[in-house]
Design an enzyme around this catalytic site. Structure first.
Site, PDB file in Angstrom:
ATOM      1  N   CYS A  87     -16.812  34.489 -13.355  1.00  0.00           N
ATOM      2  CA  CYS A  87     -15.728  34.143 -12.446  1.00  0.00           C
ATOM      3  C   CYS A  87     -16.057  32.929 -11.584  1.00  0.00           C
ATOM      4  CB  CYS A  87     -15.354  35.338 -11.570  1.00  0.00           C
ATOM      5  SG  CYS A  87     -16.722  35.866 -10.529  1.00  0.00           S
ATOM      6  N   MET A 138     -25.060  -5.521 -30.458  1.00  0.00           N
ATOM      7  CA  MET A 138     -24.765  -6.923 -30.694  1.00  0.00           C
ATOM      8  C   MET A 138     -23.333  -7.131 -31.160  1.00  0.00           C
ATOM      9  SD  MET A 138     -26.310  -9.558 -33.376  1.00  0.00           S
ATOM     10  CE  MET A 138     -24.906  -9.239 -34.403  1.00  0.00           C
ATOM     11  N   ARG A 160     -11.531   4.146 -38.218  1.00  0.00           N
ATOM     12  CA  ARG A 160     -12.235   5.273 -37.588  1.00  0.00           C
ATOM     13  C   ARG A 160     -11.192   6.185 -36.950  1.00  0.00           C
ATOM     14  NH1 ARG A 160     -14.741   1.377 -32.976  1.00  0.00           N
ATOM     15  NH2 ARG A 160     -12.789   0.371 -32.532  1.00  0.00           N
ATOM     16  N   SER A 169     -19.815  40.535 -13.495  1.00  0.00           N
ATOM     17  CA  SER A 169     -19.126  39.260 -13.567  1.00  0.00           C
ATOM     18  C   SER A 169     -20.086  38.224 -13.006  1.00  0.00           C
ATOM     19  CB  SER A 169     -17.837  39.305 -12.752  1.00  0.00           C
ATOM     20  OG  SER A 169     -17.219  38.038 -12.783  1.00  0.00           O
ATOM     21  N   LYS A 217     -19.206   2.537 -39.016  1.00  0.00           N
ATOM     22  CA  LYS A 217     -18.454   1.432 -39.620  1.00  0.00           C
ATOM     23  C   LYS A 217     -18.784   1.315 -41.104  1.00  0.00           C
ATOM     24  CE  LYS A 217     -18.107  -2.039 -36.711  1.00  0.00           C
ATOM     25  NZ  LYS A 217     -18.737  -3.143 -35.965  1.00  0.00           N
ATOM     26  N   HIS A 240     -13.725  21.513  -0.664  1.00  0.00           N
ATOM     27  CA  HIS A 240     -12.615  22.426  -0.435  1.00  0.00           C
ATOM     28  C   HIS A 240     -11.321  21.873  -1.016  1.00  0.00           C
ATOM     29  CE1 HIS A 240      -9.312  24.163   2.005  1.00  0.00           C
ATOM     30  NE2 HIS A 240      -9.983  25.285   1.759  1.00  0.00           N
ATOM     31  N   TYR A 290     -15.035  37.901 -21.444  1.00  0.00           N
ATOM     32  CA  TYR A 290     -13.952  37.045 -20.957  1.00  0.00           C
ATOM     33  C   TYR A 290     -14.505  35.987 -20.020  1.00  0.00           C
ATOM     34  CZ  TYR A 290     -14.177  39.480 -16.467  1.00  0.00           C
ATOM     35  OH  TYR A 290     -14.599  39.961 -15.270  1.00  0.00           O
ATOM     36  N   GLY A 305     -22.902  -2.438 -25.847  1.00  0.00           N
ATOM     37  CA  GLY A 305     -24.293  -2.808 -25.646  1.00  0.00           C
ATOM     38  C   GLY A 305     -24.905  -3.324 -26.926  1.00  0.00           C
ATOM     39  N   ARG A 334     -22.249  -7.448 -38.890  1.00  0.00           N
ATOM     40  CA  ARG A 334     -21.636  -6.508 -37.946  1.00  0.00           C
ATOM     41  C   ARG A 334     -22.564  -5.337 -37.679  1.00  0.00           C
ATOM     42  NH1 ARG A 334     -16.137  -5.032 -40.940  1.00  0.00           N
ATOM     43  NH2 ARG A 334     -15.510  -4.510 -38.818  1.00  0.00           N
TER      44      ARG A 334
HETATM   45  P1  ADP Z   1     -16.495  -4.209 -33.224  1.00  0.00           P
HETATM   46  O1  ADP Z   1     -17.422  -3.098 -33.568  1.00  0.00           O
HETATM   47  O2  ADP Z   1     -16.749  -4.816 -31.917  1.00  0.00           O
HETATM   48  O3  ADP Z   1     -15.069  -3.855 -33.484  1.00  0.00           O
HETATM   49  P2  ADP Z   1     -16.439  -5.567 -35.722  1.00  0.00           P
HETATM   50  O4  ADP Z   1     -17.671  -5.624 -36.549  1.00  0.00           O
HETATM   51  O5  ADP Z   1     -15.418  -4.615 -36.135  1.00  0.00           O
HETATM   52  O6  ADP Z   1     -16.867  -5.398 -34.229  1.00  0.00           O
HETATM   53  O7  ADP Z   1     -15.845  -7.026 -35.737  1.00  0.00           O
HETATM   54  C1  ADP Z   1     -14.894  -7.455 -34.801  1.00  0.00           C
HETATM   55  C2  ADP Z   1     -13.809  -8.216 -35.489  1.00  0.00           C
HETATM   56  O8  ADP Z   1     -14.333  -9.272 -36.283  1.00  0.00           O
HETATM   57  C3  ADP Z   1     -13.026  -7.387 -36.465  1.00  0.00           C
HETATM   58  O9  ADP Z   1     -11.996  -6.696 -35.831  1.00  0.00           O
HETATM   59  C4  ADP Z   1     -12.457  -8.416 -37.401  1.00  0.00           C
HETATM   60  O10 ADP Z   1     -11.255  -8.926 -36.925  1.00  0.00           O
HETATM   61  C5  ADP Z   1     -13.516  -9.470 -37.404  1.00  0.00           C
HETATM   62  N1  ADP Z   1     -14.265  -9.301 -38.645  1.00  0.00           N
HETATM   63  C6  ADP Z   1     -15.251  -8.426 -38.888  1.00  0.00           C
HETATM   64  N2  ADP Z   1     -15.644  -8.511 -40.174  1.00  0.00           N
HETATM   65  C7  ADP Z   1     -14.884  -9.469 -40.752  1.00  0.00           C
HETATM   66  C8  ADP Z   1     -14.779  -9.991 -42.060  1.00  0.00           C
HETATM   67  N3  ADP Z   1     -15.539  -9.559 -43.061  1.00  0.00           N
HETATM   68  N4  ADP Z   1     -13.862 -10.940 -42.277  1.00  0.00           N
HETATM   69  C9  ADP Z   1     -13.090 -11.373 -41.289  1.00  0.00           C
HETATM   70  N5  ADP Z   1     -13.106 -10.902 -40.043  1.00  0.00           N
HETATM   71  C10 ADP Z   1     -14.001  -9.964 -39.769  1.00  0.00           C
HETATM   72 MG    MG Z   2     -14.240  -3.342 -35.018  1.00  0.00          MG
END
Ligand code: ADP
Ligand code: MG
Ligand code: MG
Length: 954
Positions: free
Chosen positions: A909, A158, A400, A842, A76, A518, A929, A156, A147
């Site tokens: 094979c 946060m 991504r 083979s 990210k 089978h 092969y 898993g 984030r």
């Molecule tokens: P995930 O990895 O679960 O997608 P994100 O970090 O992308 O989590 O955040 C989830 C959502 O939170 C994003 O899709 C976006 O809509 C919102 N978000 C994240 N960062 C911002 C930001 N700087 N301003 C506003 N909304 C945000």
């Molecule tokens: Mg996201």
């Protein structure tokens, strides 16, 4: 573009609002306490020159990092930097690198000394770019999103925290600055809820049905607005204030502490929670499953908030630059008006298709569409991105490479080459080989399947979709199919006797058995749709019923199965053969005009150009050969001659041979089998059009050919005119404690050379016939289960002897060779000796895996699942080659074989020959092969090309 970096809502900047600003000093942030580990030293010092760099900022068109820095910045963070760098409208922010995560765990959960100052400096940069201040209680305050971000997105970890920096004072400042009370208190409500949940751990306890914050929210709504659904965005500012008070009380009650009001303390808590989540149970389990090393660590992204919830000129969404299901080049995605990001995924309200934006906010739509094109031109792959629109202005929050179906992968890769975005080698690398068979699978009608009802689940053993009337035995299935009915064969398990029924059926459904049962094996070989091991099914052969969850289905009722997903549906769902099969195998002119067909053919052409290994097929019938050649196979890597003995009355002659008590009697029975075999081989040579055929001589233990049940034994006794006791005696004699290690493979031919002689004669006579007709037969005779050179020598002598005779009788020369399967460890370890006789090896990796691991594949259902769970084995060794164990033996055999015979031909094979990782391993050890079932040929070709292209790059 740089100047367009995210700003606080426009409304805050109007003179009227400014005039309303109180006279408190602008820069005074909320008070800070120096308790948390991040703030040991004085805050907000600038970075000292010598300290290592832990924080990477972006904003205003510049970035410290870039898209190639995923190991350091996480997926990210690296892409946020990259988007910032190329001038896309990304709100300013910074990434705390994965090195900090590593440090954190190496040093008892503490931080490097320089970190705190670098974070403060990072916040300072955001403040400067945005023109707002973190913790400002007088004007529009800087709020941030925190984030998590590992190299790949990882369940898993946060959850994201939005609106961080709000407290009882800053929320008032926000309200005053925007003159939008509902907005301000909505942000605060969301923040307390998210932070309380993920950082403070106020979560559902045992016995609670709902998240505690949700319960508070719903209770309030019910009290105030009555029972009934009220959308969150209908709550007024006053409603929200009351809810916030209750939220805070909940936090106090559950944690014993007040909700933290200091924005810096909030930030530290959030950052620590992200790093802490790297070692939570869910993340650990996930990493183990996908083999992600713990050392990678996660990064933390701190980014200025932009607001999708300021009103109806705002919103939030997720989108793809192309349709991820079909690959079509259309703008695809969804959004919610007046919402923050998490609402879209959380399903709080039903999102609208992104195309709707064109009507509702044409300017924003145009901007998004422009960005969509920039993303593809820049990243040169289909992107999956997240955006927010604040008061009509578009901001990018993530991008991504998008996940896609196999069908979409093929289309996107080939079309991007046409568009000049990528070259053909990249296109070949882009399609996940194990997804390619989706392109070949029959398909359910998309709309119809949505309405259908899943009644059971099993293993997805043969991809595709099939609908039919259920039949519980092969004969009745064949009968029904002969009446043009669509049939699903439903069995507890299948055995070779069910083959006819399986061929007649659209699909196969079993209650027991795994991916190497089978049913699954045959399904793959024939390209049949198959779900196996659907344990919820109770099949009663006598009553001819199938019971699932108390519902009874009778023979003739309709069911549908999805062998790609492993699902069983009640009733009938429309299906059709895939376009690729219609075009390639059935030579259907209409299908050949189809886009999927053309893209597939193009991809296969590139594979042919890029590959080093070739791909052969495992096939026993002319039809299988035809299919495989249509898919680009260049010969047969394995013909299992025993499969030929099951059809029609051949099985009787076979049984007669097994029951014979003298050489003469045996030869008499073998003479009956000879014409059948000859005919089969002729058919195969004819279909092969000059390509080679590796023919394996009789391999399975003889008892497999004899009937087990008393009734069948009586029938056979009558047919052969012998007492039933004699059959019973022979069955008894042939009984083995370990059939897999017993009287089978070349051991049969060593004890009964006349069997080998008959098979050799059938091959050579068929070859002579084929040559006469101009088909140029190239038989490669393969002796199974060889562990000693002498075994091979004895068998090869028989073969050569027959060859001499047939060539003399027919006055012709036959282009043949003899070799062996390497499928027991001794064979691999003495490959130098064996190669003195063998012209080719083979690898029979099914048996080689069984004998190397000392594990019976057919009994592995009882112990392998826990082995996989406990990671004693990384993957099922019968599905993908155990490279360290079995692979080591293969390497030895390759090396020793070539020592003796430089140009020895090497192939594989076993079932592994169609599994992408195994194919890549075969390329790495230098095989010539791989061979696999006909419908896996495209997958193997793709994997082989990918292996070769990757090797060249190195
Ligand atoms: P995930 O990895 O679960 O997608 P994100 O970090 O992308 O989590 O955040 C989830 C959502 O939170 C994003 O899709 C976006 O809509 C919102 N978000 C994240 N960062 C911002 C930001 N700087 N301003 C506003 N909304 C945000
Ligand atoms: Mg996201
Ligand atoms: Mg074998």
């Amino acid at each position: 573009m740089a100047k367009k970096a995210a700003r606080a809502p426009k409304r805050s900047a109007t003179p009227a609002r400014r005039a309303a600003r109180p006279s408190t000093p602008a820069r005074k942030a909320a008070p800070r306490k120096a308790t948390a580990p991040l703030r040991k030293s004085a805050a907000r010092a600038t970075t000292t020159a010598k300290a290592a760099k832990y924080v990477y900022s972006w904003g205003a068109g510049k970035a410290d990092g870039n898209g190639t820095m995923k190991p350091l910045l996480g997926g990210k963070g690296a892409n946020l930097a990259e988007m910032g760098r190329i001038g896309l409208p990304v709100p300013a922010g910074f990434t705390i690198s994965t090195e900090v995560c590593t440090y954190y765990y190496d040093n008892k959960r503490t931080y490097p000394a320089a970190l705190q100052a670098q974070i403060a400096a990072g916040i300072g940069k955001i403040e400067k770019i945005m023109g707002v201040t973190f913790g400002d209680a007088t004007r529009f305050p800087l709020l941030v999103a925190v984030r998590s971000g590992a190299r790949d997105s990882m369940p898993g970890m946060m959850d994201t925290i939005l609106n961080l920096g709000l407290n009882d004072e800053t929320v008032i400042a926000l309200e005053r600055a925007t003159q939008n009370p509902r907005f301000a208190w909505d942000c605060y409500r969301r923040f307390i809820q998210m932070y309380g949940d993920v950082v403070l751990g106020v979560q559902k306890r045992a016995g609670e049905d709902h998240e505690p914050f949700e319960t508070v929210l719903e209770t309030y709504k019910d009290e105030t607005y009555g029972n009934g659904h009220l959308e969150d965005n209908k709550l007024t500012a006053d409603d929200l204030k009351t809810i916030i008070d209750r939220f805070k009380a909940l936090v106090k009650e559950r944690t014993g502490k007040a909700f933290p009001s200091d924005p810096w303390q909030q930030l530290e808590g959030a950052v620590s929670a992200v790093f802490g989540s790297w070692m939570n149970d869910r993340a650990i389990v996930y990493r183990r499953k996908y083999n992600i090393p713990a050392e990678w660590g996660t990064a933390v992204n701190v980014q200025a908030m932009v607001f999708g919830n300021t009103g109806d000129e705002s919103g939030s969404g997720v989108a793809f630059t192309r349709d991820p299901a079909t690959g079509e080049k259309v703008f695809y995605g969804e959004f919610l008006l007046n919402a923050q990001g998490e609402d879209v995924v959380a399903g709080v309200r039903t999102p609208e298709a992104v195309a709707e934006l064109a009507k509702q906010m044409p300017k924003a739509y145009k901007e998004l569409d422009r960005i969509r094109k920039v993303l593809e031109t820049h990243f040169k792959d289909m992107q999956d991105f997240e955006f927010t629109i604040q008061d009509g202005t578009v901001y990018m929050l993530q991008t991504r490479n998008g996940k896609r179906t196999g069908v979409a992968a093929v289309r996107i890769a080939t079309e991007m080459v046409k568009e000049g975005l990528i070259d053909w080698k990249t296109a070949v690398m882009r399609v996940p080989a194990d997804q390619l068979d989706q392109v070949l699978a029959p398909i359910f009608d998309r709309v119809a399947v949505k309405k259908a009802n899943v009644i059971a689940r099993g293993l997805p053993a043969g991809p595709g979709a099939a609908s039919g009337e259920i039949y519980f035995n092969a004969d009745r299935a064949v009968e029904a199919a002969a009446k043009d009915k669509k049939v699903l064969l439903v069995r507890v398990e299948t055995s070779p006797e069910d083959l006819r029924g399986m061929i007649a059926a659209e699909g196969i459904l079993t209650a027991r058995g795994g991916v190497s049962s089978h049913a699954a094996l045959v399904a793959r070989q024939m390209g049949k749709v198959c779900v196996c091991g659907a344990a919820a099914l109770h099949v009663d052969y006598n009553k001819r019923t199938l019971t699932v969850d108390g519902t009874v289905y009778n023979e003739g009722d309709w069911l549908s199965i999805d062998g790609t997903a492993g699902e069983v549906y009640a009733g009938r769902i429309e299906t059709g053969a895939s376009e690729v099969i219609q075009g390639l195998v059935e030579n259907d002119a209409e299908a050949k005009k189809g886009r999927t067909f053309k893209n597939f053919v193009q991809l296969m052409k590139w594979c042919a150009e890029g590959t080093r290994m070739t791909v052969r097929t495992n096939a026993d019938t002319p039809e299988q050969v035809r299919n495989a050649l249509a898919f680009g196979a260049v010969g047969i890597g394995l013909t299992r001659t025993e499969h030929m003995f099951f059809e029609g009355d051949r099985i009787d002659a076979m049984r007669e041979m097994i029951l014979a008590e003298s050489l003469e009697a045996r030869q008499e029975a073998l003479a009956k089998l000879l014409p059948y075999q000859r005919e089969d081989f002729f058919g195969i040579f004819k279909e092969l059009k000059g390509y080679p055929a590796t023919i394996r001589f009789l391999d399975p233990p003889l008892h497999e050919f004899l009937p087990n049940s008393g009734d069948q034994q009586k029938d056979l006794a009558k047919k052969l005119g012998i007492p039933v006791e004699k059959i019973q005696q022979r069955v008894h004699d042939l009984h083995e404690f370990n059939p897999m290690l017993g009287f089978r493979g070349c051991r049969l031919g060593i004890r009964y050379p006349e069997i080998t002689a008959m098979q050799a004669r059938a091959v050579f006579e068929a070859a002579a016939d084929a040559n006469k007709k101009g088909y140029k037969a190239k038989p490669e005779i393969m002796i199974p289960l060889v562990g000693f050179k002498k075994e091979l020598d004895l068998q090869v002598e028989v073969v050569h002897e027959v060859a001499r005779k047939v060539q003399a009788e027919r006055k012709t020369t036959i282009n043949y060779s003899v070799g062996t399967m390497i499928e027991v460890p001794r064979g691999a370890l003495t490959a130098d000796e064996i190669a003195q006789t063998a012209e080719f090896f083979s690898f029979g990796t099914n048996d080689l895996t069984q004998t190397t691991l000392g594990m019976s594949r057919d009994d592995s259902g009882s112990f392998l699942p826990p082995y996989e769970e406990l990671e004693i084995v990384k993957k099922n060794p019968f599905a993908t080659i155990d490279q360290t164990g079995v692979g080591a033996l293969m390497r030895i055999a390759v090396e020793k074989g070539r020592q003796t015979r430089k140009d020895i031909k090497l192939g594989i094979c076993g079932e592994h020959g169609g599994e992408p990782d195994s194919v890549k391993f075969c390329d790495a050890i230098g095989l010539d092969y791989v061979s696999c079932s006909p419908f896996r040929v495209p997958v193997a070709r793709l994997a082989a090309a990918q292996a070769a292209l990757a090797a060249k790059k190195k």
